[in-house]
Design an enzyme around this catalytic site. Structure first.
Site, PDB file in Angstrom:
ATOM      1  N   LYS A 193     -23.831  26.853  59.142  1.00 41.93           N
ATOM      2  CA  LYS A 193     -23.526  28.199  58.925  1.00 41.93           C
ATOM      3  C   LYS A 193     -23.871  29.266  60.214  1.00 41.93           C
ATOM      4  CE  LYS A 193     -24.000  32.227  56.044  1.00 41.93           C
ATOM      5  NZ  LYS A 193     -24.548  32.725  54.538  1.00 41.93           N
ATOM      6  N   GLU A 237     -31.863  19.706  62.002  1.00 40.25           N
ATOM      7  CA  GLU A 237     -31.338  18.320  61.646  1.00 40.25           C
ATOM      8  C   GLU A 237     -29.725  18.380  62.259  1.00 40.25           C
ATOM      9  OE1 GLU A 237     -34.166  19.529  58.447  1.00 40.25           O
ATOM     10  OE2 GLU A 237     -32.590  20.411  59.404  1.00 40.25           O
ATOM     11  N   GLY A 292     -25.444  28.535  51.021  1.00 41.10           N
ATOM     12  CA  GLY A 292     -24.848  27.007  51.442  1.00 41.10           C
ATOM     13  C   GLY A 292     -24.685  26.285  50.278  1.00 41.10           C
ATOM     14  N   ARG A 293     -25.251  26.378  49.091  1.00 39.68           N
ATOM     15  CA  ARG A 293     -25.206  25.655  47.819  1.00 39.68           C
ATOM     16  C   ARG A 293     -23.733  25.894  47.090  1.00 39.68           C
ATOM     17  NH1 ARG A 293     -29.492  28.761  48.048  1.00 39.68           N
ATOM     18  NH2 ARG A 293     -30.208  29.932  46.581  1.00 39.68           N
ATOM     19  N   GLU A 308     -32.976  24.922  44.065  1.00 40.30           N
ATOM     20  CA  GLU A 308     -33.282  25.842  45.335  1.00 40.30           C
ATOM     21  C   GLU A 308     -32.914  27.407  44.803  1.00 40.30           C
ATOM     22  OE1 GLU A 308     -31.886  24.783  49.566  1.00 40.30           O
ATOM     23  OE2 GLU A 308     -30.247  26.144  49.162  1.00 40.30           O
ATOM     24  N   HIS A 345     -30.554   1.024  32.840  1.00 37.18           N
ATOM     25  CA  HIS A 345     -31.461  -0.066  33.140  1.00 37.18           C
ATOM     26  C   HIS A 345     -32.415   0.160  34.202  1.00 37.18           C
ATOM     27  CE1 HIS A 345     -28.558  -3.277  31.381  1.00 37.18           C
ATOM     28  NE2 HIS A 345     -27.973  -2.279  31.354  1.00 37.18           N
ATOM     29  N   LYS A 360     -39.824  24.232  58.222  1.00 41.19           N
ATOM     30  CA  LYS A 360     -39.078  24.039  59.326  1.00 41.19           C
ATOM     31  C   LYS A 360     -39.596  24.757  60.331  1.00 41.19           C
ATOM     32  CE  LYS A 360     -34.809  24.872  58.324  1.00 41.19           C
ATOM     33  NZ  LYS A 360     -33.558  25.750  57.863  1.00 41.19           N
TER      34      LYS A 360
END
Length: 520
Positions: free
Chosen positions: A207, A213, A264-265, A350, A381, A490
């Site tokens: 954005k 990253e 963002g989400r 978040e 399992h 960050k």
């Protein structure tokens, strides 16, 4: 100002009800006493059928939860969101991801008319969508592009990756999709080792176009492209960002933007969803939007008593704040939905992992549970042992698909049988006087059933989860649309990174200094 949950009469009444009957509620007794319990606690919503009957909830508790919602002003707060008001109070932003999917004519639905004061913005959204979809069709028709690499993190990775995997049955291009998010160079290196620059399209999804990253991976991908003989960055790189100037400075000319009110989400419905459009085509992407739009309209218009996002969000309040359940397990009985738990982790934790209310006051009650899970039958399992016989009660949310895809269709009855059996076993349990084979039962679960996993049903399922998170956040009185907790680490990393070169340990706590020294 809306009342916070603990400031209402309904909250007090719920506490009394829980102390008298709720904490000793037994699902087996509830089903024995009410032959119509399934009908009373299940419902249809767009593309999703939900069975809530295996939850520790009775009519009295549900009625008080609806009272709680009304006393907290849930309906008015929902209407404020759909009216474009600045409900993201800490950032003074509207929350209008619903606008991104408010366009459904191409699949036979009537789009909700744009709300008057944001009609111009709706037009901008439509224009941006059409430009993005036109580009997607252009790339899909380009046989020279065989590999598409999405470089992003958080919402710029989890949503598109989850949806591309989920809708693989509908992908018709024959192109390969790769997702790079981790700043660990091995992840990018492993992807690049499979590629040829002349056949690759890189999508840089950020954005702000400053995410550490993402930009580290983007710069390394660009260096690899040029060192490997790649030419024409304009053809082989596209940016999904609001920072047009930074993207152009990077050398990218194909840029698709979105707005500051797209968190963002909640961004897979925007230009961030370009990988989805590249996979399933413009029509498939429109169907994804249409499914979400149908759920938006259900949430916007259905009375609380038959409003599935509201019912799920209120159930989450009941479990977190009264039963004290600290986590919820997501068990999609579909390999295609294998990234759904990770996507929902960001969406809920978040959004609602907050310790203060929207006024900045410390909360006297718990908020977001921990979400975790894996696809069934794999989870059976692995971690289902703790669900059945562990000391903590963990509500489970099953997601099942009635009709399987075209491959090995005979497997689907086994898959569905396992989903049904696990929910049944959690509820019923099994008595063993020796103890080791004793299953206490009375373990709650919700069962979400889709007729088939399609772009439309996936869109509806995701919008359902978005609105469910909105509901619980509204009741808690928190701002579900900021994420300041993501920032501190960050910022500190920017101070620590140069120290790995210089060896400067000054001003650091003893633990950080000791660890850094061992890394030099």
């Amino acid at each position: 100002m809306r009342p916070r949950a603990d400031q209402t009469a309904a909250w007090t009444a719920l506490r009394t009800l829980f102390d008298t009957t709720g904490k000793n509620f037994d699902l087996r007794e509830a089903f024995a006493a009410d032959p119509r319990r399934f009908e009373s606690f299940s419902q249809d919503a767009p593309h999703v059928f939900a069975d809530l009957s295996k939850n520790r909830l009775d009519a009295a508790a549900q009625t008080l939860l609806f009272d709680l919602a009304r006393q907290c002003g849930l309906e008015q707060y929902r209407d404020a969101m759909f009216a474009g008001e600045l409900i993201n109070s800490t950032e003074q932003r509207a929350v209008m991801h619903f606008l991104l999917r408010n366009h459904a004519q191409s699949v036979g639905q009537q789009a909700q008319p744009a709300i008057k004061n944001i009609a111009k913005l709706q037009s901008e959204v439509d224009e941006a969508r059409e430009a993005m979809l036109a580009y997607a069709e252009q790339v899909r028709a380009d046989a020279a592009i065989t590999d598409i690499v999405n470089i992003g993190i958080g919402g710029s990775d989890l949503g598109p990756q989850m949806a591309v995997l989920a809708l693989a049955e509908f992908a018709t291009t024959g192109k390969r999709f790769h997702f790079v998010s981790n700043v660990d160079g091995r992840e990018l290196g492993d992807v690049l080792a499979q590629l040829r620059p002349q056949n690759t399209l890189f999508l840089i999804a950020s954005k702000t176009f400053t995410t550490a990253e993402t930009m580290t991976n983007a710069q390394s991908a660009k260096a690899w492209f040029e060192a490997s003989g790649g030419r024409d960055i304009g053809r082989h790189f596209a940016a999904l960002t609001s920072n047009v100037a930074a993207a152009k400075a990077f050398g990218i000319s194909t840029i698709f933007g979105f707005w500051d009110w797209v968190g963002g989400r909640y961004s897979l419905w925007s230009a961030i969803g370009l990988p989805i459009a590249l996979a399933v085509g413009s029509q498939g992407f429109r169907e994804l939007l249409a499914g979400a739009h149908a759920m938006d309209e259900h949430f916007r218009t259905a009375p609380l008593e038959r409003n599935l996002p509201a019912r799920l969000g209120l159930l989450d309040i009941w479990y977190r704040n009264f039963h004290g359940f600290t986590s919820r397990s997501i068990a999609p009985y579909s390999s295609a939905l294998r990234r759904l738990p990770a996507y929902l982790q960001q969406l809920e934790m978040e959004s609602n992992g907050k310790r203060v209310d929207s006024q900045g006051r410390a909360l006297p009650f718990e908020t977001a549970p921990v979400l975790w899970g894996e696809p069934g039958t794999n989870g059976q399992h692995a971690y289902f042992q703790v669900l059945h016989q562990g000391t903590s009660v963990v509500p489970v949310e099953f997601v099942a698909i009635k009709e399987s895809g075209p491959v090995f269709k005979s497997h689907n009855h086994k898959l569905l049988a396992n989903a049904l059996a696990q929910a049944q076993a959690l509820m019923q349990g099994k008595t063993d006087v020796g103890g080791h084979k004793h299953f206490p039962g009375n373990r709650p679960s919700t069962f979400l059933l889709l007729e088939r996993l399609t772009p439309a049903s996936l869109g509806a399922l995701l919008a359902l989860q978005e609105h469910r998170v909105f509901v619980s956040g509204a009741i808690w009185g928190i701002n579900s649309f900021d994420q300041w907790g993501v920032e501190l680490g960050k910022v500190l990393a920017q101070d620590i990174e140069p120290r790995l070169q210089s060896g400067d340990l000054s001003g650091l706590d003893a633990s950080t200094a000791g660890l850094l020294q061992r890394m030099l």
